[in-house]
Design an enzyme around this catalytic site. Sequence first.
Site, PDB file in Angstrom:
ATOM      1  N   THR A  46      12.640  20.206   4.779  1.00 19.41           N
ATOM      2  CA  THR A  46      12.047  19.383   5.749  1.00 19.41           C
ATOM      3  C   THR A  46      11.422  17.668   5.322  1.00 19.41           C
ATOM      4  O   THR A  46      11.722  17.172   5.999  1.00 19.41           O
ATOM      5  CB  THR A  46      10.520  20.243   5.209  1.00 19.41           C
ATOM      6  OG1 THR A  46      10.995  21.334   5.478  1.00 19.41           O
ATOM      7  CG2 THR A  46       9.470  19.808   6.444  1.00 19.41           C
ATOM      8  N   TYR A 109      10.368  29.875  15.311  1.00 15.75           N
ATOM      9  CA  TYR A 109      10.652  30.074  17.150  1.00 15.75           C
ATOM     10  C   TYR A 109      10.764  31.513  17.688  1.00 15.75           C
ATOM     11  O   TYR A 109      10.202  32.273  18.253  1.00 15.75           O
ATOM     12  CB  TYR A 109      11.147  28.864  17.660  1.00 15.75           C
ATOM     13  CG  TYR A 109      11.189  29.226  19.278  1.00 15.75           C
ATOM     14  CD1 TYR A 109       9.977  28.569  19.923  1.00 15.75           C
ATOM     15  CD2 TYR A 109      11.614  29.552  19.925  1.00 15.75           C
ATOM     16  CE1 TYR A 109       9.310  28.404  20.881  1.00 15.75           C
ATOM     17  CE2 TYR A 109      11.178  29.617  21.701  1.00 15.75           C
ATOM     18  CZ  TYR A 109      10.459  29.255  21.901  1.00 15.75           C
ATOM     19  OH  TYR A 109      10.430  29.031  23.620  1.00 15.75           O
ATOM     20  N   TYR A 135      13.747  30.613   1.599  1.00 15.53           N
ATOM     21  CA  TYR A 135      12.405  29.351   2.258  1.00 15.53           C
ATOM     22  C   TYR A 135      10.733  30.320   3.064  1.00 15.53           C
ATOM     23  O   TYR A 135      11.701  30.510   4.239  1.00 15.53           O
ATOM     24  CB  TYR A 135      12.693  28.223   2.709  1.00 15.53           C
ATOM     25  CG  TYR A 135      11.627  27.493   2.751  1.00 15.53           C
ATOM     26  CD1 TYR A 135      10.505  27.559   2.138  1.00 15.53           C
ATOM     27  CD2 TYR A 135      12.684  26.445   3.489  1.00 15.53           C
ATOM     28  CE1 TYR A 135      10.369  26.208   2.574  1.00 15.53           C
ATOM     29  CE2 TYR A 135      11.618  25.168   3.326  1.00 15.53           C
ATOM     30  CZ  TYR A 135      10.178  25.150   3.352  1.00 15.53           C
ATOM     31  OH  TYR A 135       9.233  23.877   3.598  1.00 15.53           O
ATOM     32  N   ARG A 140       5.438  26.492   9.433  1.00 18.21           N
ATOM     33  CA  ARG A 140       5.894  25.694  10.205  1.00 18.21           C
ATOM     34  C   ARG A 140       7.216  26.484  10.878  1.00 18.21           C
ATOM     35  O   ARG A 140       7.270  26.201  11.640  1.00 18.21           O
ATOM     36  CB  ARG A 140       7.201  25.128   8.914  1.00 18.21           C
ATOM     37  CG  ARG A 140       6.483  23.550   8.155  1.00 18.21           C
ATOM     38  CD  ARG A 140       7.163  22.687   7.785  1.00 18.21           C
ATOM     39  NE  ARG A 140       6.406  21.521   7.688  1.00 18.21           N
ATOM     40  CZ  ARG A 140       6.689  20.186   8.209  1.00 18.21           C
ATOM     41  NH1 ARG A 140       7.045  20.119   9.343  1.00 18.21           N
ATOM     42  NH2 ARG A 140       6.481  19.258   7.423  1.00 18.21           N
ATOM     43  N   LYS A 164      11.782  30.246  -2.112  1.00 17.92           N
ATOM     44  CA  LYS A 164      10.486  29.239  -1.680  1.00 17.92           C
ATOM     45  C   LYS A 164       9.939  29.454  -1.343  1.00 17.92           C
ATOM     46  O   LYS A 164       9.624  29.671   0.228  1.00 17.92           O
ATOM     47  CB  LYS A 164      11.195  27.267  -1.615  1.00 17.92           C
ATOM     48  CG  LYS A 164      10.017  26.537  -1.568  1.00 17.92           C
ATOM     49  CD  LYS A 164      10.855  24.901  -0.641  1.00 17.92           C
ATOM     50  CE  LYS A 164       9.616  23.792  -0.462  1.00 17.92           C
ATOM     51  NZ  LYS A 164      10.791  22.750   0.640  1.00 17.92           N
ATOM     52  N   ILE A 206       9.556  23.639  -6.560  1.00 13.51           N
ATOM     53  CA  ILE A 206      10.352  22.233  -5.611  1.00 13.51           C
ATOM     54  C   ILE A 206       9.587  21.781  -4.806  1.00 13.51           C
ATOM     55  O   ILE A 206       8.519  22.453  -4.007  1.00 13.51           O
ATOM     56  CB  ILE A 206      11.067  23.453  -3.946  1.00 13.51           C
ATOM     57  CG1 ILE A 206      12.128  24.693  -4.848  1.00 13.51           C
ATOM     58  CG2 ILE A 206      11.918  22.584  -3.213  1.00 13.51           C
ATOM     59  CD1 ILE A 206      12.742  25.305  -3.821  1.00 13.51           C
TER      60      ILE A 206
END
Length: 295
Positions: A46, A109, A135, A140, A164, A206
Amino acid sequence: MVQLGNVITAMITPFYEDGSVDYEGAVQLAQDLCQNGSDSVLLAGTTGEGATMTEEEKLTLFRAVRTALPPHKRVIANVGSNNTAQTVAFAQAAEKTGVDALLVITPYYNKPNQAGCYAHFAAVAKAVTAPVILYNVPGRTGGKLEAATVVRLARAFKNIVGIKEAGGDLSAVTVMARDTDEHFSVYSGEDNLTLPILAVGGCGVISVASHLIGRELQTMIEAYKAGDVQKACALHQTYLPVLNGVFCTVNPIPVKTCCQILGRPSGPFRLPLVEASVEEKQFLTRLLQQFHIIK
């Protein structure tokens, strides 16, 4: 088991003014980060604007940085997408560049349920031999990877070695750390929650802020692990304005702007990200001055 260390920097990707990738600048930045507190670097995530990079650009970046860093400084490649077949194919291609581990995001999505999430990560783990880091970033992706699914994946696949975790749920982190064995590591994916996550079983961060305070974050984590909780807490409290300040607007705009101010390899953004506003640049400049990051 590959050792990724306490501080992994989710590195920005430097671009030239024409928008092309500055690979030499990326190598220089990665080397600088690894000399200033970072044990490993995460590329094309990202923070690295990976969503706007082509697969070929990413593979070239992975090769360049892995070749330039010493072996004990690890390189993690972001390979995830919301298309399982594409993720598997790209993970296999990335593995061939010599990177040390692969980061795979929860599909965004399409928002799969937990069975779909399990199947997605299982497909990647079966297709590669490289260590895989999950992750989880619901803010997001719009979907959450539940702690029970993380535990199930960690138990089923020895090359799934960590997560993460950017869900902000300390109860979930506690379960992940409690119900997995020593081969699995929980990394904070939110700078300002690093110390709390360490307290419930996490192993490191991270980080975005490590572009600016890598040594300080390394010292904080080392202090906590050595049993000096008071020192770790004092460092966390002292640098909290930086940990929060690098998220004063959408990541990676603030941290890349800070690198621009500091004269480090950075360059412009790729749309749809845009330059920081005048007010944001002023705020970030004051922050850098307040913490003596501007020399």
